[in-house]
Design an enzyme around this catalytic site. Structure first.
Site, PDB file in Angstrom:
ATOM      1  N   GLN A  73     116.017   8.854  55.544  1.00 43.87           N
ATOM      2  CA  GLN A  73     117.168   7.779  55.834  1.00 43.87           C
ATOM      3  C   GLN A  73     116.846   7.258  57.166  1.00 43.87           C
ATOM      4  O   GLN A  73     115.509   7.576  57.440  1.00 43.87           O
ATOM      5  CB  GLN A  73     118.668   7.930  55.966  1.00 43.87           C
ATOM      6  CG  GLN A  73     119.316   8.221  54.415  1.00 43.87           C
ATOM      7  CD  GLN A  73     119.229   9.900  54.060  1.00 43.87           C
ATOM      8  OE1 GLN A  73     119.543  10.792  54.832  1.00 43.87           O
ATOM      9  NE2 GLN A  73     118.988  10.065  52.682  1.00 43.87           N
ATOM     10  N   LYS A  83     108.289   6.665  55.634  1.00 42.95           N
ATOM     11  CA  LYS A  83     108.299   7.990  56.511  1.00 42.95           C
ATOM     12  C   LYS A  83     107.116   8.950  55.460  1.00 42.95           C
ATOM     13  O   LYS A  83     106.338   9.685  55.990  1.00 42.95           O
ATOM     14  CB  LYS A  83     109.600   8.759  56.689  1.00 42.95           C
ATOM     15  CG  LYS A  83     110.281   8.098  57.628  1.00 42.95           C
ATOM     16  CD  LYS A  83     111.717   8.752  57.720  1.00 42.95           C
ATOM     17  CE  LYS A  83     112.746   8.376  56.528  1.00 42.95           C
ATOM     18  NZ  LYS A  83     112.972   6.732  56.376  1.00 42.95           N
ATOM     19  N   ALA A  99     117.283  10.211  49.384  1.00 42.36           N
ATOM     20  CA  ALA A  99     116.154   9.562  50.052  1.00 42.36           C
ATOM     21  C   ALA A  99     114.776   9.627  49.277  1.00 42.36           C
ATOM     22  O   ALA A  99     114.678  10.548  48.598  1.00 42.36           O
ATOM     23  CB  ALA A  99     116.006  10.678  51.386  1.00 42.36           C
ATOM     24  N   GLY A 100     114.283   8.326  48.916  1.00 40.85           N
ATOM     25  CA  GLY A 100     112.818   8.377  48.282  1.00 40.85           C
ATOM     26  C   GLY A 100     111.714   8.126  49.311  1.00 40.85           C
ATOM     27  O   GLY A 100     111.798   7.081  49.883  1.00 40.85           O
ATOM     28  N   HIS A 101     110.896   9.133  49.477  1.00 38.69           N
ATOM     29  CA  HIS A 101     109.691   8.932  50.254  1.00 38.69           C
ATOM     30  C   HIS A 101     108.617   8.908  49.221  1.00 38.69           C
ATOM     31  O   HIS A 101     108.178   9.427  48.314  1.00 38.69           O
ATOM     32  CB  HIS A 101     109.566  10.325  50.970  1.00 38.69           C
ATOM     33  CG  HIS A 101     110.771  10.404  52.002  1.00 38.69           C
ATOM     34  ND1 HIS A 101     110.680  11.366  53.152  1.00 38.69           N
ATOM     35  CD2 HIS A 101     111.520   9.597  52.243  1.00 38.69           C
ATOM     36  CE1 HIS A 101     111.775  11.279  53.732  1.00 38.69           C
ATOM     37  NE2 HIS A 101     112.196  10.184  53.552  1.00 38.69           N
ATOM     38  N   ALA A 159     113.124   3.110  46.113  1.00 36.58           N
ATOM     39  CA  ALA A 159     112.556   4.158  45.395  1.00 36.58           C
ATOM     40  C   ALA A 159     113.248   4.910  44.705  1.00 36.58           C
ATOM     41  O   ALA A 159     112.856   5.481  43.448  1.00 36.58           O
ATOM     42  CB  ALA A 159     111.670   5.027  46.201  1.00 36.58           C
ATOM     43  N   ASP A 191     114.065   3.522  54.598  1.00 39.17           N
ATOM     44  CA  ASP A 191     112.874   2.935  53.825  1.00 39.17           C
ATOM     45  C   ASP A 191     111.808   2.384  54.688  1.00 39.17           C
ATOM     46  O   ASP A 191     111.295   1.577  54.369  1.00 39.17           O
ATOM     47  CB  ASP A 191     113.263   1.779  53.229  1.00 39.17           C
ATOM     48  CG  ASP A 191     114.558   2.170  51.967  1.00 39.17           C
ATOM     49  OD1 ASP A 191     114.604   3.014  51.410  1.00 39.17           O
ATOM     50  OD2 ASP A 191     115.761   1.369  52.369  1.00 39.17           O
TER      51      ASP A 191
END
Length: 421
Positions: free
Chosen positions: A222, A17, A40-42, A297, A14
């Site tokens: 991550q 990135k 993973a939430g970008h 996210a 978080d």
């Protein structure tokens, strides 16, 4: 021959990135993801719009650049389909830009059910997974039972049926109630959707591009402290989130790694269970969460917050061979009169600056206090606009971490990013 530049998180994920990949993409010909999955939430914000990418590389919005999902990624066709359709609805058709490695492993419907069943069986000892089936998929990969994207082109129905039968036996042994019917139907439709994209032997494509002089940015998911080998085990993810994961997740030789961009927040956050030495349980912690909008996210879960941990950061820099640092969410600290930075740990009466084998509640952080800047950074357009106290904070971090901070984020929009000269 060109080298691959790597961008990865140095904390518990978080870090921001996605935004930085989006900002850096114009410098590169190709952007790749090398590990992780839809856990993973970008998040990216620009032109008044907010996007959350889970499996698709964050370079997808910039100038028609080629984006590759590498072999180290685990891919859920259903979640991928929904993500791609959402992008298409907002005017971003990615079918020509995005290529998918044949060696990337598939997350099956039964992987997601197994994930939930395993967490339920652990009770109070649960890890705090996102429930996306990541762990069971990597388990199948390591035990040589996985299905890969390339299998879609081969005897897929036979392999899928065998995997489903094996998984359902495991689920029943955990006494977990489930109904796979609707999920499986949607998932099989998503397999057909996946066929719209080009499947590639990504290790050849990537290395041929390097030989042709193409520039490549590899995006990690991550964070370093969630790495399966070097993170705060067992409260970690199932893949290698560190720079070495780029080599195995794309098929790139170590000698072909170039710049390593390490991203960190000006403070610390963590989602789910696991140790967190600098965690705050007071008004400062609530303030960091509120101002920083610290909610996952992907999961929407509240992130735990704390002061920056330089012991952990030095460890992450060492493990990854970081050459440049990128500090995110500096503006979240704008109204703090005093800012703290953990410079060492006290463990059993002994002071150490080395990240220990076991991270638990016996660790007491030792802090250095620095004056806040009490000025809004979000309007700063260049380094010259920074208040003195913020410049001092940057200088302090660079001295402690022995690595230059070359990019600073002072707000969520892509334009609120300052590259230092």
């Amino acid at each position: 021959m060109q080298k691959v530049d790597v961008l990865l998180g140095l904390q518990w994920g978080d870090e921001g990135k996605g935004k930085v990949v989006d900002v850096l993409t114009p410098r590169y010909d190709i952007v790749t993801r090398f590990q992780g999955g839809p856990n993973a939430g970008h998040t990216l914000e620009f032109d008044g719009q907010k996007y959350v990418l889970r499996s698709i590389p964050s370079g997808i919005f910039q100038g028609g650049k080629i984006n590759i999902i590498g072999n180290g990624v685990v891919l859920d066709p259903l979640l991928f389909m929904k993500e791609a359709q959402e992008l298409a609805a907002s005017g971003h058709d990615i079918t020509r830009q995005l290529k998918i490695s044949r060696k990337a492993h598939l997350i099956l419907p039964t992987h997601r059910i197994l994930d939930a069943a395993n967490e339920a069986a652990k009770g109070a000892g649960k890890i705090g997974t996102t429930g996306k089936g990541i762990g069971p998929t990597y388990t199948d990969k390591i035990s040589r039972n996985g299905l890969r994207v390339g299998d879609i082109e081969l005897n897929f129905a036979e392999k899928y049926a065998a995997a489903k039968t094996r998984h359902e036996k495991m689920i029943r042994s955990l006494n977990y109630d489930y109904d796979i019917t609707a999920l499986e139907q949607e998932w099989l439709q998503a397999i057909e959707f996946l066929k719209k994209f080009e499947f590639i032997d990504s290790e050849h494509v990537v290395n041929n591009a390097l030989r042709a002089g193409k520039s490549i940015l590899a995006e990690g998911a991550q964070g370093t402290l969630l790495d399966i080998d070097f993170g705060s085990y067992p409260f970690v993810t199932s893949s290698n989130t560190i720079c070495a994961g780029c080599c195995t997740g794309l098929g790139v030789a170590p000698r072909n790694i170039g710049e390593v961009f390490g991203i960190f927040k000006a403070y610390c956050t963590r989602v789910g269970s696991g140790p967190f030495p600098t965690e705050l349980f007071d008004a400062d912690g609530e303030k960091l969460c509120s101002i920083g909008h610290e909610f996952g996210a992907v999961t929407g879960r509240r992130r735990r917050t704390g002061w920056i941990d330089l012991v952990a950061l030095k460890y992450s820099i060492m493990i990854n061979g970081v050459t440049q640092l990128i500090m995110m969410k500096s503006d979240v600290l704008d109204t703090f009169p005093v800012i703290k930075a953990c410079t060492a740990y006290e463990i059993g009466g002994r002071v150490t600056s080395e990240f220990p084998f076991e991270i638990d509640d016996t660790i007491h952080p030792i802090y250095k206090e620095l004056p806040g800047w009490n000025t809004s950074l979000s309007e700063c357009k260049s380094e010259a606009d920074f208040p003195k106290e913020f410049k001092d904070y940057i200088a302090f971090l660079e001295k402690e971490l022995e690595t230059p901070i070359t990019i600073l984020s002072v707000g969520p929009d892509r334009h609120q990013t300052i590259v230092r000269k």
